[in-house]
Design an enzyme around this catalytic site. Structure first.
Site, PDB file in Angstrom:
ATOM      1  N   ASP A 170      11.308 -21.552   0.723  1.00  0.00           N
ATOM      2  CA  ASP A 170      12.180 -22.349  -0.134  1.00  0.00           C
ATOM      3  C   ASP A 170      11.870 -23.832  -0.005  1.00  0.00           C
ATOM      4  OD1 ASP A 170      13.531 -20.071  -0.965  1.00  0.00           O
ATOM      5  OD2 ASP A 170      15.079 -20.245   0.584  1.00  0.00           O
TER       6      ASP A 170
ATOM      7  N   ARG B 113       7.302 -16.346   0.268  1.00  0.00           N
ATOM      8  CA  ARG B 113       7.651 -17.538  -0.509  1.00  0.00           C
ATOM      9  C   ARG B 113       8.697 -18.357   0.244  1.00  0.00           C
ATOM     10  NH1 ARG B 113       8.249 -16.338  -6.965  1.00  0.00           N
ATOM     11  NH2 ARG B 113       6.143 -15.521  -7.334  1.00  0.00           N
TER      12      ARG B 113
ATOM     13  N   TYR C  14       9.494 -16.431  11.978  1.00  0.00           N
ATOM     14  CA  TYR C  14       9.962 -17.788  11.738  1.00  0.00           C
ATOM     15  C   TYR C  14      10.528 -18.375  13.023  1.00  0.00           C
ATOM     16  CZ  TYR C  14       9.825 -17.385   6.601  1.00  0.00           C
ATOM     17  OH  TYR C  14       9.425 -17.257   5.295  1.00  0.00           O
TER      18      TYR C  14
ATOM     19  N   ARG D 194      18.235 -18.598   7.300  1.00  0.00           N
ATOM     20  CA  ARG D 194      19.140 -19.750   7.377  1.00  0.00           C
ATOM     21  C   ARG D 194      20.603 -19.311   7.439  1.00  0.00           C
ATOM     22  NH1 ARG D 194      17.158 -22.766   2.283  1.00  0.00           N
ATOM     23  NH2 ARG D 194      18.933 -24.152   2.747  1.00  0.00           N
TER      24      ARG D 194
END
Length: 286
Positions: free
Chosen positions: A62, A60, A123, A211
Site C-alpha cells: 500500500d 502489492r 513483514y 497493520r
C-alpha cells in the site's frame, strides 16, 4: 517454463527494494507515482522498447509501505533479453529514481510466478515507545507509540492468532476475494535500541491485515485491552471499531519465500485454487 508464459518469451525474476514514502503504493495508477509505474517505465526506456512490459509482483504494498525483499517477474521477448541481460542491472540503476533499487535480474526457473509460487511473505513492523519520541533518522520507518509497551503481553496475544483462520475482522474486504489466510509467525522483540519489532509471516495477506493486527496488539501492549482480546475479535469475524489500522510507514516487506525449483509449478497451480476453511462453503481465490 510456466503455462502462462508466451512462446518466444523469457521470464525474468527481479529482486528489489524501495522506500515507500513518496509512492501511492505498488500498482500502476494513471495520475499517481507508483513503484510498478516507475520500474515499467524504466524497463521500457533501458530496453529501447515501444511497448510496456507488465510486472507481476509477489505482494502489492500500500501507499507508504516499504520493501527490502520484494520480488516481481516480467516476461521479455527472447531477443530483448538476449540483448540486454548483461547490462540490465547497471542501466536500471542509472534510470530508476533513488528510492527504488533492483538488486537481481535473472532468468527465472521453470514454473516460477512471483505471486502464485510464493509460499510466504514476511513483514516487519517497527514501533518506538520512548517517551521522547523516535530518532529523527528513523522517523520514516518507525511508528511512535506514546504509551510504554509490554512485549510479553503482546506475544501472549499474538499466539492466539496463529494458524489458518478467516481474518475478515482484520482485513478490508475486496469484492470476490477471500480473507482466509494462514498466519505462520507473529512475534515481538525489543531490540537493544529500544525499538519494538513485530515479525509477521503468512502464506499471503489480505488488504490492511498486518497493520490491523499491529493496531490490535499495540492496544494489548499498552494495557488498554487484555491479551485474549485480539483472538476474540478474530473469532467474531467482523471489523471492530476498536481495531485501528496503524500508519503505513512502520511496515516493511522483508522477504518472499519460494519452494524448491521442482515444486514451483505445482505451488502456482495450488495457489490459484479456491480456498475454504474445513466445513465452510467454497470461497473465491486469493
Amino acid at each position: 517454463m510456466s503455462g502462462d508464459l508466451e512462446a518466444g518469451s523469457v521470464r525474468v525474476r527481479l529482486d528489489l527494494s524501495y522506500d515507500g514514502k513518496d509512492f501511492s503504493g505498488w500498482a500502476r495508477q494513471a495520475t499517481r507515482r507508483t513503484v510498478q509505474g516507475e520500474i515499467e517505465d524504466a524497463l521500457r526506456t533501458v530496453t529501447r522498447s515501444s511497448r510496456t512490459y507488465d510486472l507481476t509482483v509477489a505482494g502489492r504494498t500500500d501507499a507508504g509501505v516499504h520493501a527490502r525483499g520484494q520480488v516481481a517477474h516480467v516476461d521479455l521477448p527472447e531477443d530483448v533479453w538476449a540483448e540486454h541481460a548483461d547490462k540490465l542491472l547497471r542501466r536500471l540503476a542509472g534510470r530508476l529514481p533513488h528510492d527504488i533499487r533492483v538488486w537481481k535480474a535473472e532468468e527465472a526457473p521453470a514454473g516460477f510466478n512471483a505471486r502464485f509460487a510464493a509460499i510466504y511473505r514476511r513483514y516487519a513492523y517497527r514501533v518506538g515507545d520512548h517517551v521522547g519520541g523516535v530518532d529523527p533518522l528513523l522517523r520514516g520507518h518507525v511508528l511512535w507509540h506514546d504509551w510504554p509497551l509490554d512485549v510479553d503481553a503482546m506475544n501472549e496475544a499474538s499466539a492466539g492468532l496463529l494458524g489458518e483462520h478467516d481474518f475478515a475482522a482484520y482485513c478490508k474486504r475486496r469484492e470476490g476475494a477471500t480473507t482466509i489466510r494462514t498466519l505462520q509467525r507473529l512475534e515481538w522483540v525489543r531490540g537493544d535500541d529500544g525499538i519494538v519489532t513485530a515479525t509477521v509471516r503468512a502464506d499471503a495477506f489480505c488488504h490492511n491485515m498486518v497493520r490491523s493486527l499491529v493496531g490490535a496488539l499495540l492496544f494489548v501492549g499498552d494495557g488498554h485491552r487484555p491479551p485474549d482480546w485480539p483472538a476474540k475479535v478474530l473469532a467474531a469475524g467482523v471489523r471492530d471499531s476498536a481495531v485501528h489500522v496503524v500508519r503505513p510507514h512502520g511496515l516493511t516487506l522483508e522477504e518472499v519465500g519460494y519452494p524448491a525449483d521442482a515444486l514451483l509449478a505445482a505451488r502456482s497451480r495450488e495457489a490459484r485454487n479456491k480456498r475454504t476453511l474445513p466445513g465452510a462453503p467454497p470461497d473465491s481465490c486469493c
